[in-house]
Design an enzyme around this catalytic site. Structure first.
Site, PDB file in Angstrom:
ATOM      1  N   ASP A 137       5.989   4.222  20.984  1.00 51.84           N
ATOM      2  CA  ASP A 137       6.484   3.952  22.325  1.00 51.84           C
ATOM      3  C   ASP A 137       5.605   4.678  23.352  1.00 51.84           C
ATOM      4  O   ASP A 137       4.824   5.566  22.994  1.00 51.84           O
ATOM      5  CB  ASP A 137       7.936   4.440  22.398  1.00 51.84           C
ATOM      6  CG  ASP A 137       8.522   4.372  23.785  1.00 51.84           C
ATOM      7  OD1 ASP A 137       8.475   3.295  24.396  1.00 51.84           O
ATOM      8  OD2 ASP A 137       9.019   5.410  24.263  1.00 51.84           O
ATOM      9  N   LYS A 195      11.970  -4.428  19.420  1.00 48.79           N
ATOM     10  CA  LYS A 195      10.675  -3.912  18.984  1.00 48.79           C
ATOM     11  C   LYS A 195      10.529  -4.020  17.461  1.00 48.79           C
ATOM     12  O   LYS A 195       9.436  -4.260  16.954  1.00 48.79           O
ATOM     13  CB  LYS A 195      10.521  -2.456  19.406  1.00 48.79           C
ATOM     14  CG  LYS A 195      10.389  -2.231  20.905  1.00 48.79           C
ATOM     15  CD  LYS A 195      10.144  -0.751  21.189  1.00 48.79           C
ATOM     16  CE  LYS A 195      10.076  -0.451  22.671  1.00 48.79           C
ATOM     17  NZ  LYS A 195       9.789   0.978  22.943  1.00 48.79           N
ATOM     18  N   ASP A 199      14.135   1.854  20.934  1.00 47.49           N
ATOM     19  CA  ASP A 199      13.261   2.133  19.794  1.00 47.49           C
ATOM     20  C   ASP A 199      14.001   2.096  18.464  1.00 47.49           C
ATOM     21  O   ASP A 199      13.378   2.220  17.402  1.00 47.49           O
ATOM     22  CB  ASP A 199      12.602   3.518  19.947  1.00 47.49           C
ATOM     23  CG  ASP A 199      11.653   3.582  21.116  1.00 47.49           C
ATOM     24  OD1 ASP A 199      10.865   2.633  21.291  1.00 47.49           O
ATOM     25  OD2 ASP A 199      11.712   4.574  21.870  1.00 47.49           O
TER      26      ASP A 199
END
Length: 224
Positions: A8, A150, A177
């Protein structure tokens, strides 16, 4: 050989003030395996970061809505998903909060980011009217379809690279995340991470922000 790396940007590669520490760019450039930058930002931002770091442009943007790898662009979210929400927002008592130029959303295609000083309950109510979800990344409220993530995007990128998603090591800090950390075979949350990322990670680091990322890459190398 070290593991492929998925990382990230905000809160993970950055300092607390969101600036980027040059040491993390060196670490990315020196990584002896594919690097994938996975962010909630619109596509131009991670592409530019890769260019400045001197690594191949392999990115996941918009929380998994868009991915780019090996000169191929993948739309994993609906490029019109947030249109109805955007229209409703124009009639609300508040706006997205980024000013007239709105550089945060100008190149965003599959979602809309709303500044966090806007009323979250009202944002969620408007989003629900359009069957959209709201993800609080700690930097903005991202209004998006529920499916893109993601983690799902990492599966697509890994397939293009000819590796398994579980071969990746991932580093993150936020609720957006979580799927990335769960899909990767080895996962780290920096010390400033929220409770969702910490719960999803294999390891919660003692160091925060970019220092935490550097600690993670040291551990990944040691385990290679």
């Amino acid at each position: 050989m070290v593991a492929p790396l998925a990382v990230d940007i905000d809160g993970t590669l950055s300092r607390a003030d969101r600036s980027i520490d040059g040491r993390v760019l060196d670490a990315l450039r020196e990584w002896d395996a594919p690097v994938v930058v996975a962010t909630g930002k619109a596509l131009p931002y991670p592409v530019a970061l890769c260019q400045f770091a001197g690594v191949e442009e392999r990115v996941i943007a918009e929380n998994g809505g868009v991915a780019y790898v090996d000169d191929e662009l993948f739309y994993l979210g609906d490029d019109g998903a947030a249109d109805g929400f955007r229209e409703s927002l124009a009639n609300a008592d508040f706006d997205a909060g980024w000013g007239d130029a709105d550089l945060v959303n100008r190149w965003r295609e599959t979602e809309l980011a709303v500044r966090r000083d806007r009323p979250l309950a009202a944002v969620r109510e408007l989003a629900s009217e359009h069957d959209l979800s709201v993800v609080d990344t700690g930097f903005a409220y991202h209004v998006k379809a529920a499916e893109p993530s993601k983690g799902a995007a990492l599966r697509t990128v890994a397939d293009e690279l000819g590796v398994e998603p579980g071969e990746f090591a991932a580093v993150g800090d936020s609720a957006n995340d979580v799927e990335l950390l769960e899909v990767a075979g080895e996962s780290y949350a920096v010390a400033n991470a929220d409770e969702h990322a910490k719960a999803a990670a294999d390891v919660v680091l003692e160091a925060s922000h970019g220092d935490g990322f550097l600690a993670a890459v040291d551990r990944i190398r040691d385990g290679a």
